[in-house]
Design a protein around this motif. Structure first.
Motif, mmCIF file in Angstrom:
data_model
loop_
_atom_site.group_PDB
_atom_site.id
_atom_site.type_symbol
_atom_site.label_atom_id
_atom_site.label_comp_id
_atom_site.label_asym_id
_atom_site.label_seq_id
_atom_site.Cartn_x
_atom_site.Cartn_y
_atom_site.Cartn_z
ATOM 1 N N ILE A 1 86.385 -20.476 -0.023
ATOM 2 C CA ILE A 1 85.126 -19.923 -0.509
ATOM 3 C C ILE A 1 85.105 -18.425 -0.237
ATOM 4 C CG2 ILE A 1 83.981 -20.514 1.677
ATOM 5 C CD1 ILE A 1 81.357 -20.656 0.205
ATOM 6 N N VAL A 2 84.519 -17.679 -1.175
ATOM 7 C CA VAL A 2 84.152 -16.284 -0.933
ATOM 8 C C VAL A 2 82.655 -16.168 -1.218
ATOM 9 C CG1 VAL A 2 86.376 -15.152 -1.320
ATOM 10 C CG2 VAL A 2 84.936 -15.707 -3.283
ATOM 11 N N GLU A 3 82.020 -15.239 -0.546
ATOM 12 C CA GLU A 3 80.582 -15.064 -0.690
ATOM 13 C C GLU A 3 80.238 -13.615 -0.939
ATOM 14 O OE1 GLU A 3 78.105 -18.241 1.978
ATOM 15 O OE2 GLU A 3 78.988 -16.547 3.044
ATOM 16 N N ILE A 4 79.166 -13.414 -1.656
ATOM 17 C CA ILE A 4 78.533 -12.099 -1.725
ATOM 18 C C ILE A 4 77.260 -12.186 -0.896
ATOM 19 C CG2 ILE A 4 77.208 -10.552 -3.216
ATOM 20 C CD1 ILE A 4 79.307 -10.835 -5.323
ATOM 21 N N LYS A 5 77.124 -11.263 0.047
ATOM 22 C CA LYS A 5 75.943 -11.270 0.901
ATOM 23 C C LYS A 5 75.544 -9.833 1.210
ATOM 24 C CE LYS A 5 78.939 -12.199 4.906
ATOM 25 N NZ LYS A 5 79.222 -13.160 5.988
ATOM 26 N N PRO A 6 74.316 -9.611 1.647
ATOM 27 C CA PRO A 6 73.856 -8.244 1.915
ATOM 28 C C PRO A 6 74.717 -7.546 2.967
ATOM 29 C CG PRO A 6 72.009 -9.767 1.869
ATOM 30 C CD PRO A 6 73.245 -10.612 1.845
ATOM 31 N N SER B 1 71.556 -19.206 6.090
ATOM 32 C CA SER B 1 72.071 -17.976 5.470
ATOM 33 C C SER B 1 72.620 -17.015 6.516
ATOM 34 C CB SER B 1 70.990 -17.299 4.625
ATOM 35 O OG SER B 1 70.558 -18.139 3.586
ATOM 36 N N HIS B 2 73.432 -17.547 7.440
ATOM 37 C CA HIS B 2 74.050 -16.762 8.514
ATOM 38 C C HIS B 2 73.009 -16.086 9.404
ATOM 39 C CE1 HIS B 2 77.785 -17.468 6.374
ATOM 40 N NE2 HIS B 2 77.261 -16.924 5.301
ATOM 41 N N GLY B 3 71.821 -16.696 9.488
ATOM 42 C CA GLY B 3 70.798 -16.184 10.388
ATOM 43 C C GLY B 3 69.758 -15.294 9.741
ATOM 44 N N PHE B 4 69.806 -15.135 8.430
ATOM 45 C CA PHE B 4 68.800 -14.307 7.773
ATOM 46 C C PHE B 4 67.428 -14.979 7.763
ATOM 47 C CE2 PHE B 4 72.219 -11.661 6.510
ATOM 48 C CZ PHE B 4 71.678 -10.477 6.058
ATOM 49 N N ARG B 5 67.402 -16.295 7.992
ATOM 50 C CA ARG B 5 66.130 -17.022 8.068
ATOM 51 C C ARG B 5 66.246 -18.075 9.163
ATOM 52 N NH1 ARG B 5 63.657 -20.829 3.569
ATOM 53 N NH2 ARG B 5 61.446 -20.763 4.089
ATOM 54 N N GLY C 1 86.545 -26.078 -12.068
ATOM 55 C CA GLY C 1 86.684 -26.341 -10.639
ATOM 56 C C GLY C 1 85.970 -25.335 -9.757
ATOM 57 N N VAL C 2 85.518 -24.209 -10.328
ATOM 58 C CA VAL C 2 84.748 -23.234 -9.562
ATOM 59 C C VAL C 2 83.294 -23.700 -9.489
ATOM 60 C CG1 VAL C 2 83.769 -20.899 -9.616
ATOM 61 C CG2 VAL C 2 86.209 -21.246 -9.968
ATOM 62 N N GLN C 3 82.698 -23.571 -8.318
ATOM 63 C CA GLN C 3 81.304 -23.967 -8.133
ATOM 64 C C GLN C 3 80.543 -22.835 -7.460
ATOM 65 O OE1 GLN C 3 80.740 -27.532 -5.837
ATOM 66 N NE2 GLN C 3 78.529 -27.574 -6.137
ATOM 67 N N ILE C 4 79.445 -22.397 -8.079
ATOM 68 C CA ILE C 4 78.600 -21.353 -7.519
ATOM 69 C C ILE C 4 77.524 -22.010 -6.660
ATOM 70 C CG2 ILE C 4 77.081 -19.405 -8.005
ATOM 71 C CD1 ILE C 4 80.067 -19.057 -8.812
ATOM 72 N N ASP C 5 77.385 -21.512 -5.447
ATOM 73 C CA ASP C 5 76.459 -22.095 -4.476
ATOM 74 C C ASP C 5 75.454 -21.023 -4.064
ATOM 75 O OD1 ASP C 5 75.226 -23.587 -2.522
ATOM 76 O OD2 ASP C 5 76.859 -23.402 -1.066
ATOM 77 N N ARG C 6 74.275 -21.043 -4.672
ATOM 78 C CA ARG C 6 73.250 -20.044 -4.368
ATOM 79 C C ARG C 6 72.493 -20.444 -3.113
ATOM 80 N NH1 ARG C 6 69.400 -16.105 -6.099
ATOM 81 N NH2 ARG C 6 68.636 -15.467 -4.055
ATOM 82 N N LYS C 7 72.519 -19.571 -2.150
ATOM 83 C CA LYS C 7 71.720 -19.706 -0.950
ATOM 84 C C LYS C 7 70.645 -18.623 -1.002
ATOM 85 C CE LYS C 7 76.164 -20.894 0.962
ATOM 86 N NZ LYS C 7 77.269 -20.463 1.813
ATOM 87 N N ARG C 8 69.741 -18.658 -0.100
ATOM 88 C CA ARG C 8 68.641 -17.689 -0.171
ATOM 89 C C ARG C 8 69.139 -16.254 -0.034
ATOM 90 N NH1 ARG C 8 63.153 -17.957 -0.133
ATOM 91 N NH2 ARG C 8 61.959 -16.350 0.962
ATOM 92 N N TYR C 9 70.094 -16.016 0.862
ATOM 93 C CA TYR C 9 70.555 -14.649 1.116
ATOM 94 C C TYR C 9 72.048 -14.463 0.883
ATOM 95 C CZ TYR C 9 65.990 -13.760 3.122
ATOM 96 O OH TYR C 9 64.641 -13.612 3.306
ATOM 97 N N LEU D 1 69.770 -10.536 -5.620
ATOM 98 C CA LEU D 1 70.672 -11.694 -5.565
ATOM 99 C C LEU D 1 70.534 -12.567 -6.810
ATOM 100 C CD1 LEU D 1 70.301 -12.520 -1.788
ATOM 101 C CD2 LEU D 1 72.477 -12.059 -2.940
ATOM 102 N N ALA D 2 69.361 -12.619 -7.389
ATOM 103 C CA ALA D 2 69.172 -13.395 -8.624
ATOM 104 C C ALA D 2 70.008 -12.811 -9.761
ATOM 105 C CB ALA D 2 67.695 -13.420 -9.002
ATOM 106 N N ILE D 3 70.096 -11.487 -9.810
ATOM 107 C CA ILE D 3 70.911 -10.831 -10.834
ATOM 108 C C ILE D 3 72.398 -11.098 -10.582
ATOM 109 C CG2 ILE D 3 71.616 -8.585 -11.753
ATOM 110 C CD1 ILE D 3 68.717 -7.631 -11.114
ATOM 111 N N ILE D 4 72.823 -10.979 -9.324
ATOM 112 C CA ILE D 4 74.227 -11.224 -8.980
ATOM 113 C C ILE D 4 74.610 -12.673 -9.276
ATOM 114 C CG2 ILE D 4 75.894 -11.279 -7.080
ATOM 115 C CD1 ILE D 4 74.260 -9.009 -5.773
ATOM 116 N N GLU D 5 73.685 -13.594 -9.026
ATOM 117 C CA GLU D 5 73.960 -15.008 -9.296
ATOM 118 C C GLU D 5 74.296 -15.237 -10.769
ATOM 119 O OE1 GLU D 5 71.822 -19.395 -8.778
ATOM 120 O OE2 GLU D 5 70.629 -17.565 -8.612
ATOM 121 N N LYS D 6 73.547 -14.576 -11.655
ATOM 122 C CA LYS D 6 73.818 -14.719 -13.093
ATOM 123 C C LYS D 6 75.221 -14.203 -13.433
ATOM 124 C CE LYS D 6 68.992 -14.415 -14.577
ATOM 125 N NZ LYS D 6 67.976 -13.605 -15.307
#
Length: 263
Positions: free
Chosen positions: A177-182, A89-93, A130-138, A114-119
């Motif tokens: 890919i685009v990501e939402i992250k803290p 997760s880009h170094g968050f863990r 063709g869109v795929q959501i990829d949930r990572k921890r952070y 993040l659980a809310i944003i994932e929904k």
């Protein structure tokens, strides 16, 4: 912070290996596009047995860390080697041998948000083929490599709407890919510098840290090395975009060739 015109690692005029003449490398490696080729679906990015064997041999001689946007547990399972450091997760863990471990202090707040944003983002997967959501921890990635070209602008616009509804988070970009992250001051570059400090390598003049990556998020690590003067950045498959890496490798095969040379 300056952008460079990176030089090939291999070639008649390359001076890369001169830098290692009296030093040992400490290797920091992205996963997708560096240890495995980019594929249409992230779960299909399986590391080859040859590459895994090379990493195992390298880790017997040098410090080796995989620093990735993937979840830490995911990449540990994919690589399957116990004597590496893994930063997910880009170094968050981060975890590694001899009890090395760190997880970001805001975990308890971030994970429910993040659980809310994932929904919310799952609606994009339902809406666009063709869109795929990829949930990572952070972080949560929206892969659109397999989406229709004519729908990509709409996908990105819908993504921005989700982002706007969630203050405290920012956009990350990569290859299709685009990501939402803290929106926190933590990234691959900070993670690499933390690992160097914890392993007491940051002031060891016999060590040359080398970061190898292929994507936008790896620029944070290239920049960290550039600003601190502690290491060398290598961009894989450089496409001519501005980069803070000093050197380039053409593809994953050349990454493997570099590993063989280091061995």
């Amino acid at each position: 912070m300056t952008e460079s015109n990176p030089k090939p690692v291999f070639g008649e005029n390359s001076d890369f290996f001169d830098l290692l003449e009296d030093k040992k490398p400490a290797l920091f490696l992205d996963y997708d596009g560096t240890l495995t080729p980019i594929v249409s679906r992230p779960e299909q990015a399986i590391i080859s047995q040859e590459m895994k064997n090379l990493l195992a041999e390298l880790a017997e001689k040098y410090t080796v860390a995989v620093v990735t946007g993937r979840d830490m547990d995911d990449v540990k399972k994919l690589v399957g080697l116990d004597n590496l450091v893994y930063a997910g997760s880009h170094g968050f863990r981060i975890s590694g041998p001899n009890g090395l471990y760190q997880e970001h202090e805001k975990t308890a707040v971030l994970l429910p948000e993040l659980a809310i944003i994932e929904k919310e983002l799952m609606d994009l997967q339902k809406k666009y083929k063709g869109v795929q959501i990829d949930r990572k921890r952070y972080a949560i990635g929206v892969h659109y490599r397999n989406a229709k070209d004519e729908e990509i602008n709409d996908i990105l616009a819908d993504f921005e709407e989700v982002l706007d509804r969630n203050p405290g988070y920012k956009k990350g970009t990569g290859k299709k890919i685009v990501e939402i992250k803290p929106d926190l001051d933590w990234h691959k570059g900070k993670a690499v510098m933390w690992i160097l400090e914890k392993l007491e390598l940051n002031n060891d003049e016999s060590i040359l840290p080398i970061y190898i990556g292929d994507d936008d998020t790896d620029e944070d690590a290239f920049e960290a090395f550039q600003e601190s003067g502690t290491g060398i950045g290598i961009m894989v498959e450089h496409n001519g975009k501005p980069t803070r890496a000093s050197y380039t490798l053409e593809n994953v095969d050349e990454v493997a060739e570099l590993f063989k040379k280091l061995l």
